[in-house]
Scaffold this active site. Structure first.
Site, PDB file in Angstrom:
ATOM      1  N   ASP A  80       0.849  -1.188   0.000  1.00  0.00           N
ATOM      2  CA  ASP A  80       0.000   0.000   0.000  1.00  0.00           C
ATOM      3  C   ASP A  80       0.884   1.237   0.000  1.00  0.00           C
ATOM      4  O   ASP A  80       1.977   1.242   0.562  1.00  0.00           O
ATOM      5  CB  ASP A  80      -0.970   0.006   1.178  1.00  0.00           C
ATOM      6  CG  ASP A  80      -0.369  -0.580   2.453  1.00  0.00           C
ATOM      7  OD1 ASP A  80       0.850  -0.823   2.490  1.00  0.00           O
ATOM      8  OD2 ASP A  80      -1.118  -0.797   3.410  1.00  0.00           O
ATOM      9  N   GLU A 149      -5.613   3.505   3.792  1.00  0.00           N
ATOM     10  CA  GLU A 149      -6.042   4.113   5.045  1.00  0.00           C
ATOM     11  C   GLU A 149      -7.526   4.474   5.036  1.00  0.00           C
ATOM     12  O   GLU A 149      -8.169   4.499   6.087  1.00  0.00           O
ATOM     13  CB  GLU A 149      -5.213   5.372   5.342  1.00  0.00           C
ATOM     14  CG  GLU A 149      -3.724   5.124   5.545  1.00  0.00           C
ATOM     15  CD  GLU A 149      -3.415   4.335   6.802  1.00  0.00           C
ATOM     16  OE1 GLU A 149      -4.348   4.047   7.586  1.00  0.00           O
ATOM     17  OE2 GLU A 149      -2.245   3.996   7.003  1.00  0.00           O
TER      18      GLU A 149
END
Length: 420
Positions: A80, A149
């Site tokens: 990520d 997130e």
């Protein structure tokens, strides 16, 4: 016979300095979810230079690189890319001073969760695998995901046709740096990370002068009673052996001490590890909110809004067991079983959509001596910065070497199973 992992990792000494330099640069230039343009462009350029077939712009800023070496399994590994709206307080010479969100507003931005470690390790691994001709066979898919997130980056890549843009993976793998000692690798079968649901509840009342409460239906009281009652959901509706968390993190109402407002708003977060528990808690939240409104004769039912939704991360048992054996063989006493985590992740949205077994593991990022001292003093929770803290800063080494090595060993467990 030389193991495939030894062959691939023989190149680590030659790229270590580049990986560390890249990590420092990435840490100093964080980008928020779906704004990872610099990060994704850098990953795509590097992958192309190493011979990967690259597709970028998937789900906004997502990047995928594919490298094939003859027939064999297809392994997907993911990192990520996004950072957090946190003002960095690490004091590092390469600390972030970035202050911009997607709209150009002045918001502090920091890699406070370690995604810079994930990207750096996956790129280092991708470079080593490209250099190691003949050490493995099959297809390697390296995926750089936006907006983890916010819990919507994996889904955005899936919705943008990810399944049609990559070879179908036989297994999907990912790792996360956590506040364990650097050099440690931990995997866990079954539940690893919790599901997370954030809700907003708006209670409706009838406004009035604070001196005339008989003319009002007070939404502040409704909200307050709801907060108290919600504390009983986990404590009294779930078995003591069922892990779950329900937190009311925000309550807002009114603007004046002598005015009873029309509405009051709660925002809460639920963590759970299986769909049954998740459904039970969310229904209990709605039941209690409605009941408290009814108890006060509210003029309207409360409104419910889902803010974020993360899936549980449930590692495939066979895949986790296979990786556990491989990690213990590679890392010895520095490999083990990681604790159940209450944090959440959207990685599993990708393998679930692809109907692919997956496993997610942890690597440590804390200076081992500092961690050992805190452990001796019983102050780990107080003295060791955790993810999302403004002082969270994984040590470069052995964190990066460990992350690259773990990815290599994991991938080769499928791409070179006889010699990994």
């Amino acid at each position: 016979m030389t193991k495939a992992s030894d062959t691939v990792l023989a190149g680590l000494d030659g790229i270590r300095a580049d990986v560390e330099d890249y990590y420092r640069d990435l840490h100093a230039h964080p980008e928020l979810g779906f704004a990872e343009t610099r990060t994704s462009a850098g990953a795509a350029d590097r992958l192309r230079s190493w011979g990967y077939e690259v597709t970028d712009g998937i789900g906004g800023t997502g990047v995928v690189g594919v490298l094939a070496r003859d027939d064999g399994p297809t392994v997907l590994l993911r990192a990520d890319m996004d950072a957090l709206p946190v003002k960095e307080a690490t004091g590092l010479p390469y600390a972030s001073t970035a202050t911009a969100d997607r709209s150009g507003n002045a918001v502090p931005v920091m890699h406070a969760c370690g995604h810079d470690v994930h990207v750096s390790c996956l790129l280092g691994f991708a470079r080593l695998m490209a250099q190691a001709d003949g050490a493995w066979q099959g297809t390697l898919v390296v995926l750089f995901q936006p907006s983890e997130e916010n819990g919507d980056g994996a889904g955005a890549m899936v919705a943008d046709g990810l399944a049609d843009r990559i070879p179908h993976p036989d297994v999907a793998l990912a790792q996360h740096v956590l506040p364990y000692p650097a050099g440690y690798v931990g995997v866990r079968s079954g539940a690893f990370l919790s599901a997370a649901d954030s809700l907003r509840i708006t209670f409706h009342g009838r406004g009035a002068h604070g001196s005339m409460p008989q003319a009002a239906v007070d939404p502040v009281v409704i909200a307050a009673m709801c907060v108290v009652r919600l504390q009983t959901v986990v404590a009294r509706e779930l078995a003591p052996t069922t892990p779950a968390v329900l937190t009311v993190g925000s309550i807002r109402a009114g603007a004046s001490p002598n005015v009873i407002p029309e509405t009051a708003t709660l925002e809460l977060n639920v963590r759970s590890y299986d769909d049954g528990t998740r459904d039970h808690i969310l229904e209990a939240v709605r039941r209690i909110a409605r009941a408290e409104s009814d108890a006060s004769a509210a003029p309207r039912e409360p409104e419910f809004e889902t803010l974020t939704k993360f899936p549980p991360t449930l590692n495939d048992p066979d895949t986790a067991e296979r990786l556990d054996r491989a990690f213990r063989a590679q890392f010895g006493e520095s490999a083990g079983t990681v604790d159940l985590q209450t944090a959440s992740e959207d990685f599993s949205d990708i393998p679930r959509a692809l109907d692919t077994p997956f496993c997610y593991w942890a690597i440590g990022g804390t200076d081992p001596d500092r961690y050992a001292e805190a452990e001796r003093n019983g102050t780990v929770d107080r003295d060791i910065p955790v993810n999302h803290s403004p002082t969270f800063a994984p040590v470069l080494q052995p964190t990066l070497d460990t992350g690259i090595t773990a990815l290599t060993v994991a991938a080769l467990t499928w791409l070179a199973p006889e010699t990994a």
